[in-house]
Structure formats: structure tokens, C-alpha cells
Design an enzyme around this catalytic site. Structure first.
Site, short mmCIF file in Angstrom:
data_model
loop_
_atom_site.label_atom_id
_atom_site.label_comp_id
_atom_site.label_asym_id
_atom_site.label_seq_id
_atom_site.Cartn_x
_atom_site.Cartn_y
_atom_site.Cartn_z
CD GLU A 75 -2.74 0.97 2.65
OE1 GLU A 75 -3.01 -0.17 3.09
OE2 GLU A 75 -3.15 2.00 3.19
CG ASP A 117 -1.65 4.68 2.66
OD1 ASP A 117 -2.49 4.23 1.89
OD2 ASP A 117 -1.24 4.07 3.68
CD GLU A 146 -3.49 7.36 5.71
OE1 GLU A 146 -4.31 6.44 5.85
OE2 GLU A 146 -2.54 7.52 6.48
#
Ligand SMILES: *[C@@H]1O[C@H](CO)[C@@H](O)[C@H](O)[C@H]1NC(C)=O
Ligand SMILES: *[C@@H]1O[C@H](CO)[C@@H](O)[C@H](O)[C@H]1NC(C)=O
Ligand SMILES: *[C@@H]1O[C@H](CO)[C@@H](O)[C@H](O)[C@H]1NC(C)=O
Ligand SMILES: *[C@@H]1O[C@H](CO)[C@@H](O)[C@H](O)[C@H]1NC(C)=O
Length: 284
Positions: free
Chosen positions: A101, A103, A105
Site C-alpha cells: 500500500e 498512501d 492521507e
């Protein structure tokens, strides 16, 4: 000098933004809504979508396909006013166990206080590689472009074309590196148990609905079947795998250092409380 580097970067960034006007790809051509269906609005013939969150739901979407390499991008405008506890995301993620993953955010804040951008890298199921920074602009006022380069040499996170994080492929010294097909996803959700002041600052639902806008649905990636080998995605026939993208050039390196000096306020690599012995990728 730092200032002029940033200025040139901003000019380049504006050019990138302007050229993205030519991305006429609609959301439906490459993406689908995955949850919060009645909290998603399609605008401008699908060239833009709006995710909303109220006390009943947030919303999320994913690319139809999974990818094994690419230079992924999304233009986003984040929820404004009081967004404490609200998390807006753009990320890549593999399915199944021991997932990979990458990310972006965006952690909201009380009105008048700045957003935090957190990035993270998961490989083979392990994350805990958070970095946090402030931005040099108000991400709620306009669209800005967030990009993730992923090839066999490096992963680079960019904000308006400026590299903010580099994760090198250092498998040779035992560093885990994402290697599974990943989908592109985006979401708007309630993260008030952790996102703002460590979870102490909660969402004020008086400000709902919170709204995030996304544009730029063209995908620069090598499609791969879920759970398949992504070897074919390492081909130099894909421009993001060519030598120019194996490392930052000297101009990008200067921009990167400038941004890191000025805007990074947390880096797991320098958190000796959490990691008395820094993880191997931090020493490479
Ligand atoms: C963009 O797509 C729409 C709908 O598919 C089409 O009508 C329009 O002509 C396209 N615009 C450009 C500049 O290609
Ligand atoms: C994604 O799915 C939609 C709806 O099924 C389809 O129209 C579109 O062609 C698909 N896009 C890709 C890249 O497969
Ligand atoms: C959710 O928000 C609506 C509209 O503001 C309100 O009427 C309702 O009481 C709220 N529900 C909860 C569980 O807080
Ligand atoms: C939420 O915002 C409203 C409007 O600004 C304010 O009156 C109220 O006190 C806030 N609630 C909390 C729990 O901070």
C-alpha cells in the site's frame, strides 16, 4: 536559493495543472464507487466527482483494474472550514494478505489550522512508515495534483510535481518493496479516533457534509491481473520505467531537500522512541 527553487517548481506545477485540462477521461472509464454510493456526485460529465461525508456515511472509490507499475496522479480539493477528524485519501493498495500500500492521507484540522499530509508505505503487510508534513498552500482552496511513481527502482510521492518522499528499492539489503498488483483508491472517512491531535480533536458534525473533490481520471499505469506476477510491468516500454525515473535529477533533489527541510514535521526514520534501531531503509 530555496525560494527561487520553490518558485520555479510552482511555475512547473502550474504548467502541469494547465496541461491536465486535456485529461478528458471520465471517472466511469477507469473507476467505480465502492462504498457510500449515495454520498458520491458526478460533476462536469464525470470529469470531476465529489465525495461527501455526514454522520451516516463517507464514501470511497477504486480503479476497475490493478496495476504493476506506473506514474499515478489525482487532482484533489479537500474539505474546507472545520475538517478536524476528517481524513481524505488517495492511495494504491493490493488485495489479500500481506498487502502492499502507498498512501496519501490528508488529516483535517480545526478551522484556521493547517492540514497535515501523511504518507505511508506498506510492503508485504508491514506499514508503520509514516511521514507527516505541512503544505505550502491551502489544499482546500484549489485543486492540487498528488502523484505516486512506482517502478522497480523507486517509489516517489509528489505534490504538484515536487518530490516529497522517496522510497528506494533496497531489496538487496533486505528492505521490503511493494511487488503486488495494486488498485488506485480514494476515500473520505471519519478518522477522528486518531487523525487530529492524536484523536483528541473530534469531528464537529455541525460542519457536515464534508466534501472532497477529485479530478484527473486518466491512468498512467501498467494493468496487471490481481495476484499475478507483475514482471511484464517492469518493461522499459513504459515511460515511467525508463532511466530518467530511476532516481531524482539534481533539480528535483534540490526541491526535495528544500521541501523536507521546511515542511516535514514527523518522520518515522528519526523517531528513536519508536525505533531505537532505525529500519534498514532509513539507513540506506
Ligand atoms: C470530452 O468528452 C466528451 C464526452 O465524452 C466529448 O463530448 C468532448 O468532445 C470531449 N472533449 C474533448 C476536448 O475531447
Ligand atoms: C471500467 O468499468 C466500466 C464499467 O464496467 C467500463 O465501462 C470501463 O471500460 C472499464 N475501464 C477499464 C479501463 O477497464
Ligand atoms: C445526523 O445528522 C442529522 C442531520 O444533521 C441529524 O438530524 C441526526 O440527528 C444526526 N444523527 C446522529 C446519530 O447524530
Ligand atoms: C461545533 O461548531 C459550532 C459552530 O461553530 C459550535 O457552536 C459548537 O460549539 C461546536 N461544537 C463543538 C463540540 O466544538
Amino acid at each position: 536559493m530555496g525560494f527561487s527553487v520553490l518558485l520555479v517548481s510552482l511555475l512547473v506545477a502550474n504548467w502541469v495543472l494547465a496541461s491536465e485540462g486535456s485529461d478528458n477521461t471520465s471517472f466511469d472509464q477507469n473507476y467505480k464507487v465502492t462504498w457510500g454510493f449515495d454520498h458520491v456526485l458526478s460533476l462536469n460529465q464525470g470529469r470531476e466527482i465529489q465525495l461527501s461525508m455526514d454522520n451516516s456515511s463517507g464514501a470511497g472509490f477504486a480503479s476497475n483494474l490493478s496495476y504493476g507499475s506506473g506514474f499515478f496522479h489525482m487532482s484533489m480539493k479537500l474539505p474546507g472550514k472545520d475538517s478536524a477528524g476528517v481524513v481524505t485519501t488517495f492511495y494504491l493498495i493490493s488485495q489479500g494478505k500481506n498487502h502492499d500500500e502507498l498512501d496519501f492521507e490528508f488529516l483535517g484540522n480545526r478551522e484556521g489550522k493547517p492540514y497535515t499530509l501523511q504518507t505511508n508505505v506498506f510492503a508485504n503487510g508491514r506499514g508503520d512508515r509514516e511521514q507527516r508534513m505541512l503544505l505550502w498552500f491551502d489544499p482546500t482552496a484549489n485543486f492540487h495534483t498528488y502523484e505516486i511513481l512506482w517502478n522497480q527502482h523507486q517509489i516517489v510521492f509528489y505534490v504538484d510535481n515536487i518530490p516529497i518522499r522517496v522510497y528506494k528499492n533496497n531489496r538487496n539489503i533486505g528492505v521490503e518493496y511493494p511487488s503486488q498488483p495494486m488498485q488506485i483508491e480514494g476515500s473520505l472517512w471519519d478518522g477522528d479516533s486518531w487523525a487530529t491531535d492524536g484523536g483528541r480533536t473530534k469531528i464537529n458534525w455541525t460542519y457536515a457534509p464534508f466534501q472532497a473533490h477529485y479530478q484527473g481520471f486518466e491512468i498512467g499505469g501498467c494493468a496487471a491481473l490481481d495476484n499475478s506476477n507483475i514482471q511484464h510491468c517492469y518493461s522499459p516500454n513504459y515511460w515511467w520505467n525508463t532511466g530518467k525515473y530511476w532516481q531524482l535529477d539534481s533539480g528535483q533533489q534540490r526541491e526535495y531537500e528544500n521541501v523536507r527541510n521546511k515542511y516535514i514535521n514527523y518522520d518515522y526514520c528519526s523517531d528513536r522512541h519508536r525505533y531505537p534501531i532505525p529500519p534498514p531503509e532509513c539507513l540506506a
